[in-house]
Scaffold this active site. Structure first.
Site, PDB file in Angstrom:
ATOM      1  N   ASP A  35       0.814  -1.214   0.000  1.00  0.00           N
ATOM      2  CA  ASP A  35       0.000   0.000   0.000  1.00  0.00           C
ATOM      3  C   ASP A  35       0.848   1.264   0.000  1.00  0.00           C
ATOM      4  OD1 ASP A  35      -2.023  -1.730   0.049  1.00  0.00           O
ATOM      5  OD2 ASP A  35      -2.839  -1.153   2.011  1.00  0.00           O
ATOM      6  N   TYR A  77       2.115   2.134  -3.424  1.00  0.00           N
ATOM      7  CA  TYR A  77       1.020   2.611  -4.263  1.00  0.00           C
ATOM      8  C   TYR A  77       0.671   4.054  -3.875  1.00  0.00           C
ATOM      9  CZ  TYR A  77      -3.729   2.989  -6.139  1.00  0.00           C
ATOM     10  OH  TYR A  77      -4.851   3.419  -6.792  1.00  0.00           O
ATOM     11  N   ASP A  78       0.545   4.284  -2.568  1.00  0.00           N
ATOM     12  CA  ASP A  78       0.203   5.627  -2.097  1.00  0.00           C
ATOM     13  C   ASP A  78       1.231   6.654  -2.556  1.00  0.00           C
ATOM     14  OD1 ASP A  78      -1.955   4.500  -0.917  1.00  0.00           O
ATOM     15  OD2 ASP A  78      -1.134   4.498   1.119  1.00  0.00           O
ATOM     16  N   SER A 127     -35.622  -5.612 -19.676  1.00  0.00           N
ATOM     17  CA  SER A 127     -35.650  -6.472 -18.501  1.00  0.00           C
ATOM     18  C   SER A 127     -35.377  -7.912 -18.952  1.00  0.00           C
ATOM     19  CB  SER A 127     -37.038  -6.326 -17.889  1.00  0.00           C
ATOM     20  OG  SER A 127     -36.996  -6.693 -16.569  1.00  0.00           O
ATOM     21  N   LEU A 128     -35.540  -8.884 -18.073  1.00  0.00           N
ATOM     22  CA  LEU A 128     -35.338 -10.284 -18.446  1.00  0.00           C
ATOM     23  C   LEU A 128     -36.599 -11.076 -18.137  1.00  0.00           C
ATOM     24  CD1 LEU A 128     -31.755 -10.971 -17.042  1.00  0.00           C
ATOM     25  CD2 LEU A 128     -32.407 -11.063 -19.448  1.00  0.00           C
ATOM     26  N   GLU A 131     -24.376 -17.140 -16.214  1.00  0.00           N
ATOM     27  CA  GLU A 131     -23.633 -16.321 -15.249  1.00  0.00           C
ATOM     28  C   GLU A 131     -24.547 -15.945 -14.097  1.00  0.00           C
ATOM     29  OE1 GLU A 131     -22.833 -13.670 -18.414  1.00  0.00           O
ATOM     30  OE2 GLU A 131     -24.105 -12.107 -17.622  1.00  0.00           O
ATOM     31  N   LYS A 151     -26.864 -13.835 -11.714  1.00  0.00           N
ATOM     32  CA  LYS A 151     -27.670 -12.622 -11.849  1.00  0.00           C
ATOM     33  C   LYS A 151     -27.440 -11.815 -10.578  1.00  0.00           C
ATOM     34  CE  LYS A 151     -32.290 -10.955 -12.959  1.00  0.00           C
ATOM     35  NZ  LYS A 151     -32.415  -9.932 -11.925  1.00  0.00           N
ATOM     36  N   ASP A 171     -27.702  -9.126  -7.793  1.00  0.00           N
ATOM     37  CA  ASP A 171     -28.797  -8.321  -7.251  1.00  0.00           C
ATOM     38  C   ASP A 171     -28.268  -6.916  -6.972  1.00  0.00           C
ATOM     39  OD1 ASP A 171     -31.268  -7.703  -6.410  1.00  0.00           O
ATOM     40  OD2 ASP A 171     -31.209  -8.890  -4.570  1.00  0.00           O
ATOM     41  N   ARG A 190     -30.330   2.640 -15.161  1.00  0.00           N
ATOM     42  CA  ARG A 190     -31.259   2.076 -16.127  1.00  0.00           C
ATOM     43  C   ARG A 190     -32.497   2.967 -16.278  1.00  0.00           C
ATOM     44  NH1 ARG A 190     -35.737  -1.345 -15.843  1.00  0.00           N
ATOM     45  NH2 ARG A 190     -35.983  -2.619 -17.706  1.00  0.00           N
ATOM     46  N   GLU A 229     -23.570  -4.547 -13.866  1.00  0.00           N
ATOM     47  CA  GLU A 229     -24.334  -4.435 -12.628  1.00  0.00           C
ATOM     48  C   GLU A 229     -23.439  -3.899 -11.516  1.00  0.00           C
ATOM     49  OE1 GLU A 229     -27.350  -5.326 -13.328  1.00  0.00           O
ATOM     50  OE2 GLU A 229     -28.390  -5.561 -11.405  1.00  0.00           O
ATOM     51  N   TYR A 288     -21.420  -7.238 -18.328  1.00  0.00           N
ATOM     52  CA  TYR A 288     -21.959  -8.415 -19.009  1.00  0.00           C
ATOM     53  C   TYR A 288     -22.545  -8.110 -20.379  1.00  0.00           C
ATOM     54  CZ  TYR A 288     -26.024  -6.522 -16.497  1.00  0.00           C
ATOM     55  OH  TYR A 288     -26.969  -5.693 -15.983  1.00  0.00           O
ATOM     56  N   LYS A 298     -27.900 -16.995 -21.471  1.00  0.00           N
ATOM     57  CA  LYS A 298     -27.932 -16.261 -22.737  1.00  0.00           C
ATOM     58  C   LYS A 298     -27.538 -17.170 -23.888  1.00  0.00           C
ATOM     59  CE  LYS A 298     -26.762 -12.087 -20.256  1.00  0.00           C
ATOM     60  NZ  LYS A 298     -25.712 -11.181 -19.792  1.00  0.00           N
ATOM     61  N   LYS A 350     -34.601 -17.636 -11.506  1.00  0.00           N
ATOM     62  CA  LYS A 350     -34.644 -16.979 -10.193  1.00  0.00           C
ATOM     63  C   LYS A 350     -34.455 -17.988  -9.070  1.00  0.00           C
ATOM     64  CE  LYS A 350     -36.644 -12.919 -10.169  1.00  0.00           C
ATOM     65  NZ  LYS A 350     -36.021 -11.644  -9.788  1.00  0.00           N
ATOM     66  N   CYS A 353     -40.634 -12.438  35.237  1.00  0.00           N
ATOM     67  CA  CYS A 353     -40.497 -13.682  34.484  1.00  0.00           C
ATOM     68  C   CYS A 353     -41.902 -14.146  34.116  1.00  0.00           C
ATOM     69  CB  CYS A 353     -39.799 -14.740  35.336  1.00  0.00           C
ATOM     70  SG  CYS A 353     -39.893 -16.399  34.629  1.00  0.00           S
ATOM     71  N   CYS A 398     -42.470 -17.803  36.373  1.00  0.00           N
ATOM     72  CA  CYS A 398     -42.522 -17.873  37.841  1.00  0.00           C
ATOM     73  C   CYS A 398     -42.861 -16.528  38.467  1.00  0.00           C
ATOM     74  CB  CYS A 398     -41.206 -18.414  38.391  1.00  0.00           C
ATOM     75  SG  CYS A 398     -39.840 -17.236  38.250  1.00  0.00           S
ATOM     76  N   CYS A 427     -34.310 -14.187  34.465  1.00  0.00           N
ATOM     77  CA  CYS A 427     -35.092 -14.562  35.628  1.00  0.00           C
ATOM     78  C   CYS A 427     -34.064 -15.111  36.617  1.00  0.00           C
ATOM     79  CB  CYS A 427     -36.107 -15.643  35.252  1.00  0.00           C
ATOM     80  SG  CYS A 427     -36.814 -16.432  36.708  1.00  0.00           S
ATOM     81  N   CYS A 440     -36.998 -21.533  39.054  1.00  0.00           N
ATOM     82  CA  CYS A 440     -38.071 -21.224  38.090  1.00  0.00           C
ATOM     83  C   CYS A 440     -38.355 -22.470  37.258  1.00  0.00           C
ATOM     84  CB  CYS A 440     -37.643 -20.074  37.188  1.00  0.00           C
ATOM     85  SG  CYS A 440     -38.746 -19.796  35.787  1.00  0.00           S
TER      86      CYS A 440
HETATM   87  S1  IVH Z   1     -28.329  -9.289 -19.024  1.00  0.00           S
HETATM   88  C1  IVH Z   1     -30.286  -7.497 -22.577  1.00  0.00           C
HETATM   89  N1  IVH Z   1     -26.872 -10.287 -17.093  1.00  0.00           N
HETATM   90  O1  IVH Z   1     -31.112  -8.025 -14.170  1.00  0.00           O
HETATM   91  C2  IVH Z   1     -29.596  -8.159 -21.444  1.00  0.00           C
HETATM   92  N2  IVH Z   1     -28.595  -8.765 -16.526  1.00  0.00           N
HETATM   93  O2  IVH Z   1     -34.010  -8.424 -14.492  1.00  0.00           O
HETATM   94  C3  IVH Z   1     -30.264  -7.875 -20.168  1.00  0.00           C
HETATM   95  N3  IVH Z   1     -28.757  -8.288 -14.149  1.00  0.00           N
HETATM   96  O3  IVH Z   1     -31.823  -5.180 -16.050  1.00  0.00           O
HETATM   97  C4  IVH Z   1     -29.427  -7.943 -19.006  1.00  0.00           C
HETATM   98  N4  IVH Z   1     -27.079  -9.575 -13.499  1.00  0.00           N
HETATM   99  O4  IVH Z   1     -29.808  -5.052 -14.420  1.00  0.00           O
HETATM  100  C5  IVH Z   1     -27.890  -9.477 -17.405  1.00  0.00           C
HETATM  101  N5  IVH Z   1     -25.489 -11.233 -15.475  1.00  0.00           N
HETATM  102  C6  IVH Z   1     -26.494 -10.425 -15.807  1.00  0.00           C
HETATM  103  C7  IVH Z   1     -27.207  -9.688 -14.845  1.00  0.00           C
HETATM  104  C8  IVH Z   1     -28.259  -8.874 -15.242  1.00  0.00           C
HETATM  105  C9  IVH Z   1     -28.027  -8.733 -13.125  1.00  0.00           C
HETATM  106  C10 IVH Z   1     -29.889  -7.354 -14.039  1.00  0.00           C
HETATM  107  C11 IVH Z   1     -29.905  -6.283 -15.091  1.00  0.00           C
HETATM  108  C12 IVH Z   1     -31.244  -6.398 -15.766  1.00  0.00           C
HETATM  109  C13 IVH Z   1     -32.026  -7.141 -14.758  1.00  0.00           C
HETATM  110  C14 IVH Z   1     -33.159  -7.871 -15.442  1.00  0.00           C
END
Ligand code: IVH
Length: 670
Positions: free
Chosen positions: A34, A37-38, A83-84, A114, A116, A118, A137, A175, A227, A291, A315, A409, A412, A427, A432
């Site tokens: 570190d 780097y610093d 969305s998906l 891959e 997903k 959150d 988004r 993400e 991604y 995908k 999911k 208590c 008791c 207690c 008890c």
């Molecule tokens: S692909 C057109 N890959 O999930 C491709 N999305 O519910 C669409 N997300 O809006 C996205 N991990 O924000 C993709 N490995 C991943 C992801 C991912 C999280 C999110 C993304 C998307 C949402 C859809």
């Protein structure tokens, strides 16, 4: 330094810093300490201060710069952020493939899977390999510009390498998320500051990304996995896998759990494996994304208004749910601890119906302000016991009142006490009945005395009818006593008496666990049993002697001492001994030679042939003690390589010094 030299040096420094950022934040393989780097960053800062005209927006010094903003500017995405579609079962995944086949008859599909994440989807724009704009988004068509905040993400490259570096304009997506460890750290510090905590890493990341002041974002460490490359086909890529390779090459972080799956069976196996391992990821993933790999196929499949047809999200089972607190009861534990428990409207969570959840203690209820009638968010992650994350404030019924902890208590009615500095109300009445029942239940449990047939219903009656007032009373029960109990047939009574009889020789460790000494569970019981070998010896041990055992701290030592000092406990132990219980450790050789008894050792420096733990173990096995500081009473100081001040202490105090060969000799001679 002249301007030309400065320009040259800043370029070198930036390159070096970028290199180390990549090694540290993307690859997690730092190459320098570190301080080194610093020093590079400081040198760059100094130069940029002397020659302000050399500052560029993508300079590593500019990650936490920029003025706070009042509002985020709207950004129209080049390509809509869709969305998906969702799948929750393997069948749904097979239907997904069936749809693909219907749309492209005769085609064969290969996939890439891959996690997903959150987190929050973001779109990043790079011009000639330089980061120029980042956006949320939003509604998918228009998002908000958060460029300054995204710059604070250290794993996000400000300048690209490889094939993407030369592209006039490229949009990539990924993400943003907060690693779980950072989330926990953030919540702890918010809690200490008396501020509201975040319910999950996703909310924390969303809060950080939308900070008006980038300096605040910088203090909430975010990370990002990329991604997606928009218009990848136009850039000459043919598969998604290849696109990910280009992202990796450009310096982006691509999820290492990404895997090509040649068949749908492989996809299903991937999803199942990832779900089983989700707790080990270090970040929250709520599913897997599948995908179609070939970009040509993606392009032909196209999208609906809502989602691409070539991808689907599998999911995972939800781990958070909301439900209503019907009541808050107080449970009495085996040592008298009063634990508040919320009775919930039953709710299904990750495959289990949850009816109760522990609220831990008074402070916890107060901190989260949990009230009867509240709607609460509960979570059950992996093997973790379900807990209340937070109250859903918007759903609080009018007129609700803060919960007040009962003063007595609940069983008791003895006045409850809370020792200052302790989290729990207790207690204090050791007679008890609730405590006694809990203690008996624990005494007979599998990892303690393992008494089969000693169930809750039996214990209930034994205590209520005053047949049993302590552990020793169990061993006096006769079949005659037991057949008097409700719903206990003669055969069951015989079985129970036999089971109690059979528990007499479990040995010292289970017995110590069974006694319910505060802070002595299975592990500590094992340590004590191995060290002392018999209950009689343990009963004589002083607090000092106890704390010298590895794994036994002051608090445990005091609790053990206190237990044996209590006359009624001592009496029960006498009765248990009279009843014929084994009170020593099987295999423990009390008479084994203990030639080092009474001698104390201090270990210092590194030994070559054995670890310090091993040396300690050998010394202890021969009856010696190992302590940490040198005094006149120390018998020997064992000096290894690079020994420090303890060797000096020994010389000063005239304590005998042993080097490693002489220690080994001493241990072997015995
Ligand atoms: S692909 C057109 N890959 O999930 C491709 N999305 O519910 C669409 N997300 O809006 C996205 N991990 O924000 C993709 N490995 C991943 C992801 C991912 C999280 C999110 C993304 C998307 C949402 C859809």
């Amino acid at each position: 330094m002249n301007r030309a030299d400065a320009a040259q040096r800043t370029a070198e420094l930036r390159e070096a810093i970028r290199h180390h950022d990549y090694a540290y934040y993307v690859e997690a393989r730092p190459e320098v300490a570190d301080v080194e780097y610093d020093a590079l960053v400081q040198e760059l800062r100094d130069l940029e201060q002397t020659f302000p005209e050399l500052v560029t927006p993508d300079s590593p010094t500019q990650r936490v710069a920029g003025q706070p903003v009042d509002a985020f500017r709207p950004v129209e995405h080049k390509v809509a952020m869709l969305s998906l579609d969702n799948a929750t079962t393997p069948e749904h995944l097979r239907e997904f493939e069936a749809r693909l086949s219907r749309a492209r008859p005769g085609a064969e599909f290969r996939y890439v899977c891959e996690p997903k994440i959150d987190g929050l989807g973001v779109a990043l724009l790079y011009r000639q390999g330089r980061f120029v704009r980042g956006a949320t988004r939003g509604d998918g068509r228009v998002g908000e510009e958060i460029t300054q905040n995204l710059r604070t993400i250290r794993s996000l490259p400000m300048t690209l390498r490889g094939r993407l570096a030369a592209v006039p304009e490229v949009e990539v997506r990924g993400e943003v998320f907060m690693p779980r460890a950072e989330f926990e750290k953030l919540n702890r510090s918010l809690e200490e500051a008396g501020e509201t905590t975040f319910a999950n890493p996703r909310n924390a990341a969303a809060g950080a990304v939308r900070q008006k002041d980038p300096a605040t974002t910088a203090r909430r460490p975010l990370d990002i996995f990329l991604y997606h490359v928009s218009e990848a086909r136009e850039l000459g890529f043919t598969t998604y896998g290849e696109t990910l390779e280009a992202l990796r090459e450009a310096g982006f972080k691509v999820n290492p759990r990404t895997e090509p799956c040649p068949t749908l069976d492989a996809v299903v196996a991937y999803c199942e494996r990832l779900e089983a391992e989700r707790d080990a990821l270090g970040y929250d993933a709520d599913g897997a994304v599948i995908k179609v790999d070939a970009l040509e196929q993606q392009w032909r499949l196209g999208s609906t208004m809502h989602h691409p047809r070539w991808a689907i999200a599998f999911k995972f089972a939800a781990r958070q749910a909301t439900t209503v607190v019907q009541s808050i009861d107080v449970h009495v534990g085996k040592t008298g601890t009063l634990t508040p428990v919320a009775k919930l409207e039953p709710v299904e969570l990750a495959g289990v119906t949850i009816r109760n959840v522990s609220l831990h203690n008074e402070d916890e209820i107060r901190r989260k302000d949990i009230r009867i009638g509240d709607t609460v968010l509960i979570e059950r992650a992996g093997d973790v016991i379900p807990y209340v994350v937070q109250v859903v404030a918007a759903k609080r019924p009018p007129g609700s009142e803060a919960f007040t902890f009962p003063e007595r208590c609940p069983v008791c009615k003895h006045t409850a006490v809370r020792i200052p500095g302790e989290a729990y109300w207790r207690c204090p009445n050791s007679a008890c009945p609730a405590q006694l029942k809990e203690r008996l239940r624990h005494f007979g449990s599998r990892r303690a005395m393992d008494i089969e047939h000693l169930g809750e219903a039996v214990i209930e009656q034994l205590v209520e009818r005053r047949l049993v007032g302590n552990f020793a009373d169990l061993y006096r029960l006769t079949v005659g006593d037991l057949v008097e109990l409700e719903r206990l047939a003669e055969k069951s009574a015989h079985n129970l008496v036999a089971a109690i009889e059979g528990s007499k020789h479990r040995g010292l460790a289970p017995l110590l666990n069974a006694l319910g000494i505060r802070m002595v569970g299975e592990r500590v019981a094992g340590v004590l049993a191995n060290h002392f070998g018999s209950l009689a010896r343990l009963q004589e041990a002083s607090v000092t002697e106890l704390t010298e055992i590895r794994g036994i701290g002051e608090e445990i030592a005091e609790s053990v001492r206190k237990f044996f000092d209590d006359e009624s406990n001592a009496e029960v132990i006498r009765q248990l001994a009279t009843a014929g219980l084994t009170m020593s450790q099987p295999g423990f050789q009390a008479d084994a030679p203990r030639p080092l008894a009474g001698q104390t050792f201090v270990l210092t420096g590194t030994l070559q042939s054995l670890t310090r733990d091993a040396a300690r173990e050998l010394i202890e096995r021969l009856g010696g003690r190992v302590t940490s500081s040198v005094s006149r009473k120390t018998s020997y100081v064992v000096v290894g390589e690079a020994a420090g001040s303890k060797a000096d202490d020994a010389r000063r105090l005239g304590v005998a010094i042993l080097d490693e060969p002489r220690l080994l000799e001493l241990l072997q001679r015995r």
